[in-house]
Design an enzyme around this catalytic site. Structure first.
Site, PDB file in Angstrom:
ATOM      1  N   GLU A 178     -42.481 -41.302   8.085  1.00  0.00           N
ATOM      2  CA  GLU A 178     -43.854 -41.787   8.135  1.00  0.00           C
ATOM      3  C   GLU A 178     -44.869 -40.693   7.854  1.00  0.00           C
ATOM      4  O   GLU A 178     -45.972 -40.969   7.440  1.00  0.00           O
ATOM      5  CB  GLU A 178     -44.129 -42.425   9.498  1.00  0.00           C
ATOM      6  CG  GLU A 178     -45.329 -43.335   9.472  1.00  0.00           C
ATOM      7  CD  GLU A 178     -45.362 -44.269  10.662  1.00  0.00           C
ATOM      8  OE1 GLU A 178     -45.515 -43.765  11.781  1.00  0.00           O
ATOM      9  OE2 GLU A 178     -45.243 -45.481  10.470  1.00  0.00           O
ATOM     10  N   GLU A 254     -40.129 -52.624   1.170  1.00  0.00           N
ATOM     11  CA  GLU A 254     -40.283 -53.339   2.447  1.00  0.00           C
ATOM     12  C   GLU A 254     -41.597 -54.084   2.395  1.00  0.00           C
ATOM     13  O   GLU A 254     -42.645 -53.490   2.132  1.00  0.00           O
ATOM     14  CB  GLU A 254     -40.253 -52.375   3.638  1.00  0.00           C
ATOM     15  CG  GLU A 254     -40.327 -53.121   4.981  1.00  0.00           C
ATOM     16  CD  GLU A 254     -40.253 -52.176   6.175  1.00  0.00           C
ATOM     17  OE1 GLU A 254     -39.516 -51.161   6.089  1.00  0.00           O
ATOM     18  OE2 GLU A 254     -40.922 -52.444   7.188  1.00  0.00           O
TER      19      GLU A 254
END
Length: 657
Positions: A178, A254
């Site tokens: 992230e 995603e």
């Protein structure tokens, strides 16, 4: 036309507006990008946890709706989590290497899921992605890339194990974190794959945002060679110029993450078309594949379908399954988009794909969510003119339609209509709002079905598990959902007594993760609505002096919020003390005192709660009573440990009122 106006005295009926549009579908102006497929994601984390516990035939039916070609969603891609022993959204998934000197390629359920998908569709594309890593990979830091050789070897060992133990060929491996990405690691991973004879395994990076990876790839030729696909999470149907300049495949690796009611289905329809129309993305992968986790965990029902009741056998084939079918049943990876794709003038979009052998599939969506806006109904008479080779080769098209009918709340999904004959190389459709059409030369589509599954039912109020399974099909006990730590079946060879088969918490070091694991380990089970209940369990601490275990009731949080879980937690410790707390963190103490408990001996804990009052037994005798519990009012039952430590559990039982 003037929109209908309503008042307390007079309601004007809406006026239906009719307009005409024309679009060209032409394969002679050159083709677009090659289509790579539509897929679903199991993991990130533990999103398929309850699926494995379904009895047959229901488990196979669910798998057929997801993977069987020309039946349901007919998915082209399955992406799974490479388990890292860490909380990664809705639970933890076990690593194949809990410790540096440990390898076991039979933990968890992703191996099983990939094999079931392959059984139904031998051509399905398989992707692995680690969301987290066991603590040893980070050498004590919450970062996996300070020792890139260790991390690369760890990931590649999973790919080798997939082939060696399950005959699964992993096609792609993702790289994600992230904070940012590490180009040195990506290059080293490519080198490690090649050195291991895995040249055919491709790399997706950075499984996060288009930037900065796209820019770095333009500046670094070696990085550009190492990365085969630029994957973005939740790109909002758009890409960036730098990503296009790399000339690499662009995927929405995603996407979706939406409640799977009809509004969610409409969202999925728009994503599937517009990811290519707006962003030239040639694959889209739904998080998640199937909502098979307790619905009160974060992002409940954010899957293509819902299967969260293995105890009843109930499941729901939600609208995203049939919206997927509009594309998946009439295309295959390797087909090519036409250049002539785009937006409809009055809302929505269209894409067209060909296999280069004279077949054509057109998918049209008119998702404007009319129910959310006070707008008049609109009928668009939409004419599509075929040019090029397609004009000569096609005389009629099969027609499949879904209508969301948000206003009447009577949707119809994936209906086969009469074929449409082409007149002078063109066809005309009357398009309403919030509809999806597929027009195709293929005749192979099918809306698969099974007899209705059993009706929905709550988790049983009386539940027992002695964990006495000599050869368990999965390493997790049924219906336990690990939220920090990993609880696995264990054969206790050192104990000749009644506790040969137990459940053991095996994670001994905080994992490397982007989510926030608790400082304690915990696995939840049962009905979130439980209020008054008795929980009991035999427990065995394996850490002298500093060890501790608990049983709990009314646990109100899990997933990425697990650190903040409240409930009623009954702890015993290996220093001879006990504690009762209102929180998993152990800070809100309701009672405490001596218990005489020690490590390496079995103890039976019993916790009863009714209304605001709770009582605890140790080995059948009262240890504390009438602790006042002001909240939460309801929640799951749970077991767990004080820290990342080894501990065993046996003869778990719940009796709820």
């Amino acid at each position: 036309s003037t929109p209908g106006v309503s008042s307390p005295h007079h309601e004007q009926l809406p006026i239906t507006i009719c307009v005409t549009d024309q679009y060209v579908l032409d394969d002679k102006v050159g083709l677009g990008r090659v289509f790579d497929g539509i897929g679903g994601l199991s993991g990130g984390g533990a999103t398929s946890r309850l699926l494995v516990n379904y009895a047959e035939p229901y488990r196979s039916q669910i798998l057929d709706y997801l993977f069987k070609p020309n039946f349901g969603a007919s998915l082209h891609i399955l992406k799974v989590e490479i388990g890292g022993d860490a909380q990664t959204t809705d639970g933890t998934e076990p690593s194949h290497m809990h410790y540096e000197n440990d390898e076991n390629f039979f933990r968890g359920y992703e191996w099983w899921l990939m094999k079931e998908a392959k059984k139904r569709n031998p051509n399905i594309t398989l992707i692995g992605l680690p969301w987290a890593f066991p603590g040893w990979v980070g050498h004590g830091k919450n970062w996996p890339y300070d020792y890139p050789d260790i991390t690369a070897t760890y990931v590649v060992s999973w790919i080798i194990g997939a082939k060696q133990y399950h005959d699964l060929d992993i096609n792609y491996v993702g790289i994600w974190n992230e904070r940012n990405f590490d180009s040195k690691y990506i290059k080293l991973l490519r080198y490690t794959l090649d050195k291991s004879g895995l040249e055919s395994v491709r790399i997706i990076a950075s499984d996060n945002l288009w930037e900065p990876i796209s820019l770095f790839m333009l500046l670094d030729q070696e990085l550009r060679r190492a990365v085969d696909v630029i994957g973005a999470h939740y790109p909002g149907t758009t890409t960036v110029l730098e990503a296009l300049k790399t000339q690499k495949k662009l995927w929405s690796s995603e996407d979706y993450s939406t409640f799977n009611n009809e509004v969610g289905g409409g969202c999925w329809a728009r994503i599937l078309n517009q990811n290519y129309v707006n962003g030239l993305m040639t694959a889209t992968i739904s998080w998640n594949l199937v909502a098979s986790y307790y619905g009160e965990l974060p992002f409940g029902r954010d899957g293509l379908m819902t299967a969260q009741e293995p105890w009843s056998g109930s499941y729901v084939v939600e609208s995203p399954i049939w919206i997927s079918a509009h594309t998946t049943q009439f295309t295959q990876p390797g087909w090519t988009y036409l250049q002539t794709v785009g937006h409809l003038a009055h809302g929505g979009s269209y894409v067209a794909l060909t296999n280069g052998k004279g077949d054509l599939t057109v998918v049209i969506e008119t998702m404007v969510c009319s129910a959310l806006f006070a707008i008049d109904p609109l009928i668009v008479v939409s004419t599509y003119v075929l040019l090029g080779d397609l004009r000569a080769s096609l005389a009629q098209l099969q027609v499949w339609r879904s209508r969301f009918n948000f206003k009447t709340q009577k949707p119809t999904f994936f209906e086969k209509l009469s074929p449409l004959k082409l007149s002078d190389g063109s066809f005309t459709l009357n398009l309403g709002e919030d509809e999806v059409y597929t027009l195709t030369s293929l005749t192979s589509g099918l809306k698969g079905s099974f007899p209705d599954p059993p009706p929905s039912a709550p988790f049983p109020t009386t539940y027992k598990d002695d964990f006495n399974v000599a050869n368990p099909p999965f390493t997790e006990a049924p219906d336990f959902a690990d939220q920090t730590g990993v609880f696995e079946y264990h054969i206790n060879l050192t104990d000749p007594g009644p506790h040969v088969f137990t459940l053991r918490q095996v994670v001994t070091q905080r994992p490397v993760t982007w989510a926030t694991d608790a400082d304690q380990t915990i696995s939840v089970i049962g009905n979130y609505k439980w209020e008054n209940l008795t929980v009991s369990c035999d427990v065995f601490m394996e850490t002298v002096k500093t060890g501790g275990v608990f049983i709990a009731a009314r646990v109100d949080k899990g997933g990425q919020s697990v650190r903040n879980a409240k409930g009623l937690f009954y702890w015993i410790f290996s220093d001879g003390s006990y504690k009762v707390t209102n929180d998993l963190a152990g800070q809100a103490v309701l009672a405490e005192g001596p218990s005489g408990t020690r490590a390496f001996g079995w103890h039976t804990l019993t916790l009863s709660i009714k209304g605001q009052y709770a009582t605890g037994l140790l080995n059948g005798y009262p240890l504390w009573k009438n602790a006042v519990v002001l909240g939460p009012k309801n929640g799951w039952a749970a077991i767990g440990t004080k820290s990342f430590e080894l501990a065993q559990f046996d003869n778990f039982a719940v009796k709820a009122e």
